[in-house]
Design a protein around this motif. Structure first.
Motif, short mmCIF file in Angstrom:
data_model
loop_
_atom_site.label_atom_id
_atom_site.label_comp_id
_atom_site.label_asym_id
_atom_site.label_seq_id
_atom_site.Cartn_x
_atom_site.Cartn_y
_atom_site.Cartn_z
N UNK A 253 42.26 35.10 45.35
CA UNK A 253 41.16 34.20 45.69
C UNK A 253 41.29 33.69 47.12
N UNK A 254 42.51 33.42 47.54
CA UNK A 254 42.73 32.97 48.92
C UNK A 254 42.35 34.07 49.91
N UNK A 255 42.70 35.31 49.57
CA UNK A 255 42.33 36.42 50.44
C UNK A 255 40.82 36.59 50.50
N UNK A 286 39.16 46.28 47.22
CA UNK A 286 40.01 45.78 46.14
C UNK A 286 39.75 44.31 45.83
N UNK A 287 39.06 43.63 46.75
CA UNK A 287 38.74 42.22 46.54
C UNK A 287 37.29 42.02 46.11
N UNK A 288 36.59 43.11 45.78
CA UNK A 288 35.16 43.01 45.50
C UNK A 288 34.86 42.09 44.32
N UNK A 289 35.72 42.08 43.32
CA UNK A 289 35.48 41.24 42.15
C UNK A 289 35.54 39.76 42.53
N UNK A 307 22.46 37.67 43.76
CA UNK A 307 22.68 39.10 44.04
C UNK A 307 23.33 39.28 45.40
N UNK A 308 24.59 38.85 45.53
CA UNK A 308 25.29 38.98 46.80
C UNK A 308 25.70 40.41 47.07
N UNK A 309 25.92 40.75 48.31
CA UNK A 309 26.35 42.09 48.70
C UNK A 309 27.77 42.04 49.22
#
Length: 309
Positions: A253-255, A286-289, A307-309
């Motif tokens: 979450x920090x990343x 890898x941080x998309x979620x 609906x963010x991209x």
């Protein structure tokens, strides 16, 4: 000549045909363990589902049970990837076979049960295993299949071996409990968390963090390649696993927040579908979620589309 000790060109030759000497779970080590068990006429065979935590803990309980009673046993991981086959187990003197957290390929358990002196017990908790269960009228008396959709295999196996120890004695006196008092409540809590995931309930607090903390152990659940597996399982602590998982979640979450601080507003369908927040995170899929969830929350807070991209 003992067929288990054939020698060829100065080295031990496998008693099995060449096609059986595959890597992974039909490895030389596994086949050699079976050969030694055949030579020693080991009466108890335990196969456990790999790489399943329910399977590994079930193997632990089988190990503790046979150790407490000083009963010879052979415990091996069973994987659907190049699995062990019925013909691998030409072991005279088998009295009991356990399939823990799986039923095996079609006809696998039934083939073992054709040995009249061998009792076969199978444990599973998956609904997908129900179609593979032999009908009661066709099931031999020495084959017992226990599928409980309300209880994980590890819990069922723990209760089974614990109950079998009740009132049993050895020449040295009464048998100790399956788990020592110092380990019991801690391991039982780990089993509850594993069951919560196995049965897809997700009810226990911090279950996501627990599963993340537990996941790093998955590659260590092979008792052949990891001779310390039983000791490691006995040392597991749900609080420590949750703490490790929580740290991992926080680091992700920090990343993600580093990108979210650079979010910007975009128009969807030239504005026909509203606006939402977006970020550029090239090379960080890898941080998309984490990014997607946080973007949605920030968009809602700003009165925009999710609906963010």
């Amino acid at each position: 000549m003992n067929p288990l000790l054939l020698r060829q060109w100065g080295r031990a030759a496998s008693p099995f045909p060449p096609y059986s000497r595959l890597r992974t779970f039909r490895s030389d080590a596994a086949l050699e363990a079976i050969a030694r068990a055949a030579q020693d006429r080991v009466p108890n065979l335990v196969l456990y589902n790999y790489p399943s935590f329910s399977g590994a803990f079930s193997a632990l309980f089988a190990h503790l049970f046979h150790t407490r009673l000083r009963l010879p046993s052979l415990i091996l991981p069973f994987s659907s990837v190049a699995p062990l086959r019925v013909e691998d187990f030409y072991v005279d003197g088998l009295e009991r076979c356990y399939f823990l957290d799986f039923l095996g390929p079609k006809g696998f358990a039934a083939a073992f049960s054709r040995r009249p002196t061998c009792e076969v017990l199978c444990f599973d908790h998956r609904k997908s295993s129900l179609p593979h269960i032999t009908p009661m009228e066709d099931c031999p008396k020495n084959l017992s299949i226990r599928v409980n959709l309300e209880k994980s295999s590890s819990t069922a196996v723990y209760e089974y071996f614990s109950s079998r120890l009740v009132d049993m004695e050895t020449p040295c006196g009464p048998v100790a409990d399956l788990l020592e008092l110092k380990d019991r409540s801690r391991i039982e809590m780990v089993l509850k968390y594993i069951e919560d995931g196995d049965l897809r309930r997700w009810n226990l607090p911090d279950i996501r963090a627990f599963n993340i903390g537990l996941s790093e152990w998955r590659s260590k659940l092979n008792c052949i390649t990891n001779p310390y597996m039983y000791e490691q399982l006995l040392e597991m602590n749900s609080l420590e696993l949750i703490a490790k998982g929580t740290d991992f979640i926080a680091s992700r979450e920090n990343a993600a927040n580093k990108f979210l601080d650079k979010s910007f507003k975009i128009r969807l369908g030239r504005g026909l579908y509203g606006e939402c927040l977006a970020v550029r995170a090239d090379g960080n899929s890898n941080l998309s979620d984490e990014i997607g969830k946080q973007l949605s929350m920030r968009s809602v807070a700003a009165g925009l589309s999710t609906s963010g991209l």
